[in-house]
Motif scaffolding. Structure first.
Motif, PDB file in Angstrom:
ATOM      1  N   ARG A   1      11.741  -7.681 -31.917  1.00 43.30           N
ATOM      2  CA  ARG A   1      13.285  -7.595 -31.514  1.00 43.30           C
ATOM      3  C   ARG A   1      13.440  -5.891 -31.747  1.00 43.30           C
ATOM      4  NH1 ARG A   1      15.936 -10.818 -34.966  1.00 43.30           N
ATOM      5  NH2 ARG A   1      15.826 -12.722 -33.698  1.00 43.30           N
ATOM      6  N   ARG A   2      13.973  -5.365 -30.809  1.00 44.13           N
ATOM      7  CA  ARG A   2      14.386  -3.844 -30.863  1.00 44.13           C
ATOM      8  C   ARG A   2      15.779  -3.774 -30.855  1.00 44.13           C
ATOM      9  NH1 ARG A   2      15.572   0.159 -27.625  1.00 44.13           N
ATOM     10  NH2 ARG A   2      15.602  -1.104 -26.135  1.00 44.13           N
ATOM     11  N   ILE A   3      16.293  -2.997 -31.832  1.00 43.25           N
ATOM     12  CA  ILE A   3      17.897  -3.246 -32.162  1.00 43.25           C
ATOM     13  C   ILE A   3      18.241  -1.670 -32.450  1.00 43.25           C
ATOM     14  CG2 ILE A   3      20.050  -3.912 -33.555  1.00 43.25           C
ATOM     15  CD1 ILE A   3      18.703  -6.373 -33.503  1.00 43.25           C
ATOM     16  N   SER A   4      19.478  -1.306 -31.879  1.00 43.30           N
ATOM     17  CA  SER A   4      20.286  -0.129 -32.490  1.00 43.30           C
ATOM     18  C   SER A   4      21.660  -0.496 -32.084  1.00 43.30           C
ATOM     19  CB  SER A   4      19.723   1.044 -31.517  1.00 43.30           C
ATOM     20  OG  SER A   4      20.389   2.125 -31.907  1.00 43.30           O
ATOM     21  N   ARG A   5      22.173  -0.047 -32.934  1.00 47.07           N
ATOM     22  CA  ARG A   5      23.964  -0.115 -32.833  1.00 47.07           C
ATOM     23  C   ARG A   5      24.922   0.876 -33.606  1.00 47.07           C
ATOM     24  NH1 ARG A   5      25.890  -3.915 -35.962  1.00 47.07           N
ATOM     25  NH2 ARG A   5      25.108  -3.577 -38.107  1.00 47.07           N
ATOM     26  N   SER A   6      25.969   0.667 -33.476  1.00 51.94           N
ATOM     27  CA  SER A   6      26.951   1.584 -34.090  1.00 51.94           C
ATOM     28  C   SER A   6      26.703   1.996 -35.507  1.00 51.94           C
ATOM     29  CB  SER A   6      28.214   1.104 -33.724  1.00 51.94           C
ATOM     30  OG  SER A   6      28.817   0.744 -32.522  1.00 51.94           O
ATOM     31  N   GLY A   7      26.800   3.039 -36.087  1.00 46.82           N
ATOM     32  CA  GLY A   7      26.863   3.179 -37.546  1.00 46.82           C
ATOM     33  C   GLY A   7      25.595   4.119 -38.039  1.00 46.82           C
ATOM     34  N   SER A   8      24.550   3.816 -36.924  1.00 50.10           N
ATOM     35  CA  SER A   8      23.250   4.567 -37.140  1.00 50.10           C
ATOM     36  C   SER A   8      22.500   4.930 -35.874  1.00 50.10           C
ATOM     37  CB  SER A   8      22.335   3.830 -38.018  1.00 50.10           C
ATOM     38  OG  SER A   8      21.150   3.946 -37.753  1.00 50.10           O
ATOM     39  N   ARG A   9      21.957   6.053 -35.764  1.00 48.21           N
ATOM     40  CA  ARG A   9      21.245   6.509 -34.390  1.00 48.21           C
ATOM     41  C   ARG A   9      20.027   5.970 -34.265  1.00 48.21           C
ATOM     42  NH1 ARG A   9      25.726   8.740 -31.548  1.00 48.21           N
ATOM     43  NH2 ARG A   9      26.374   6.798 -32.653  1.00 48.21           N
TER      44      ARG A   9
ATOM     45  N   VAL B   1      21.871 -11.849 -32.985  1.00 52.65           N
ATOM     46  CA  VAL B   1      21.678 -11.995 -34.592  1.00 52.65           C
ATOM     47  C   VAL B   1      23.277 -11.597 -35.074  1.00 52.65           C
ATOM     48  CG1 VAL B   1      21.281 -10.079 -36.221  1.00 52.65           C
ATOM     49  CG2 VAL B   1      19.662 -10.418 -34.418  1.00 52.65           C
TER      50      VAL B   1
ATOM     51  N   TYR C   1      25.969 -10.492 -38.023  1.00 52.88           N
ATOM     52  CA  TYR C   1      26.141  -9.515 -38.918  1.00 52.88           C
ATOM     53  C   TYR C   1      27.170  -9.794 -39.738  1.00 52.88           C
ATOM     54  CZ  TYR C   1      22.798  -6.473 -35.950  1.00 52.88           C
ATOM     55  OH  TYR C   1      21.725  -6.444 -35.424  1.00 52.88           O
TER      56      TYR C   1
ATOM     57  N   SER D   1      21.927 -11.067 -40.494  1.00 47.56           N
ATOM     58  CA  SER D   1      21.502  -9.783 -41.065  1.00 47.56           C
ATOM     59  C   SER D   1      22.647  -9.353 -41.795  1.00 47.56           C
ATOM     60  CB  SER D   1      21.351  -8.832 -39.878  1.00 47.56           C
ATOM     61  OG  SER D   1      20.981  -7.654 -40.440  1.00 47.56           O
ATOM     62  N   CYS D   2      22.318  -8.785 -43.012  1.00 54.54           N
ATOM     63  CA  CYS D   2      23.119  -8.307 -44.281  1.00 54.54           C
ATOM     64  C   CYS D   2      23.323  -7.024 -43.771  1.00 54.54           C
ATOM     65  CB  CYS D   2      22.976  -8.671 -45.526  1.00 54.54           C
ATOM     66  SG  CYS D   2      24.000  -7.824 -46.649  1.00 54.54           S
ATOM     67  N   LYS D   3      24.505  -6.476 -43.439  1.00 54.66           N
ATOM     68  CA  LYS D   3      24.765  -4.866 -43.261  1.00 54.66           C
ATOM     69  C   LYS D   3      24.541  -3.967 -44.482  1.00 54.66           C
ATOM     70  CE  LYS D   3      28.623  -3.954 -41.037  1.00 54.66           C
ATOM     71  NZ  LYS D   3      29.956  -3.827 -40.714  1.00 54.66           N
TER      72      LYS D   3
END
Lengths: 130, 130
Positions: free
Chosen positions: A57-65, A120, A122, A84-86
Motif C-alpha cells: 500500500r502506498r500512502i502519503s498525506r497531510s503533515g508529511s511530504r 486505513v 488513523y 494506524s497510530c499517528k
DNA sequence: CTAGTTGCAAAGAGTTTGCATGGCG
DNA sequence: CGCCATGCAAACTCTTTGCAACTAG
C-alpha cells in the motif's frame, strides 16, 4: 510477479517480511539494504511490482511530504480493517467482530460498500493515549 | 492565515469553496484559475497555507501517482467521518449516529482513539454499486 | 542460451525557493 | 509607505526510464 529470484529481490522481500505493516520510505529500504548493494532503481521497480500486485500500500498525506510503502502480508489481513497510530506509526489489525460491525453498519446506514484493503483508520493507539 | 486579500487568493478560495471535499490536483486548480492569471507557485503556496491551517487534506495513495488536495469546509464536518467513492471520486459525509457508533466501538473494543479529520474511508458509493 | 533483472546515469515530473516586482491596507 | 503576496525561473527531490551488462533458470 517475479520470474527470477535474484539476490537483490530476495533481500528486498525478506526485509519487507520483517517489517510488515510498517510505513517505510523508498530511501529507508535502500539504506537498510545497502550491504546487499541494491540500487535505488531496483528498489523502486520492486516496490512498483508489489504495489501492482496489491501486496503493498502506498500512502502519503497531510503533515508529511514523505511517501510511505506498507507491506501488507496478503491473506492475513484481508478480513480486517487497519488502524494506524499517528504517534508511534504502528499499524494494528482491527478484530473481526468490530470490522464486521463497521462494514455492516456502513452498508445498511449509508449504503456504502467499504473497501477493507484501501481503508486505513488513523488515530491514537492504546499505548500512546497516555 | 492570510493577511492580505489579493485577487488571486480570492479566486483560489472561492474556487475551493465551490468544490468542497473534491479531490483536486494542484495542476487542476491552476488550470481552472487560468483566467485569473494565477501562477503555479501561488497555488502551491496557498495550498500549503491551508494545509497547515488544517483546512485542506492532502492525499496520495496506491493506484495513482497523483496528489490530491481536498478542501474540507471546516466546522461542517468535524463531527463526521468521510466516505470516498473509488469509482466516482465523490466524498460523502457519514451520518452522526453511524459515526458515533464507530468511534465508540473503536474506543471500547480496540482502545483506539480515532481521528475523524484524518481518516477517510474508501469504498463504493450507493450510485456506483450498480 | 534466453529472458528477466540490475545498475548507472540521464531524463522527468511535481514541488519548492530566491528575488525583484507589484498591490493591499 | 511598509509589508505581504505574486510571478518567474532556477533549484530540488523523488521517481522513472533507456540501455548495456549480468545472471537465474
Amino acid at each position: 510477479m517475479p520470474k527470477y529470484i535474484t539476490k537483490q529481490r530476495k533481500a528486498f522481500l525478506s526485509y519487507l517480511e520483517l517489517h510488515p505493516d510498517e510505513p517505510l520510505t523508498a530511501h529507508q529500504i535502500t539504506e537498510a539494504l545497502q550491504s546487499e548493494n541494491i540500487s535505488v532503481s531496483a528498489v523502486y521497480r520492486n516496490l512498483c511490482d508489489l504495489e501492482a500486485e496489491g501486496k503493498i500500500r502506498r500512502i502519503s498525506r497531510s503533515g508529511s511530504r514523505e511517501v510511505y510503502y506498507q507491506y501488507t502480508d496478503a491473506d492475513a489481513c484481508k478480513a480486517c480493517l487497519h488502524l494506524s497510530c499517528k504517534k508511534c506509526g504502528k499499524t494494528f489489525h482491527m478484530g473481526t467482530p468490530s470490522t464486521r460491525l463497521i462494514v455492516q453498519n456502513l452498508a445498511e446506514a449509508e449504503e456504502f460498500a467499504i473497501d477493507k484493503t484501501d481503508t486505513v483508520i488513523y488515530g491514537v493507539c492504546k499505548d500512546c493515549q497516555k
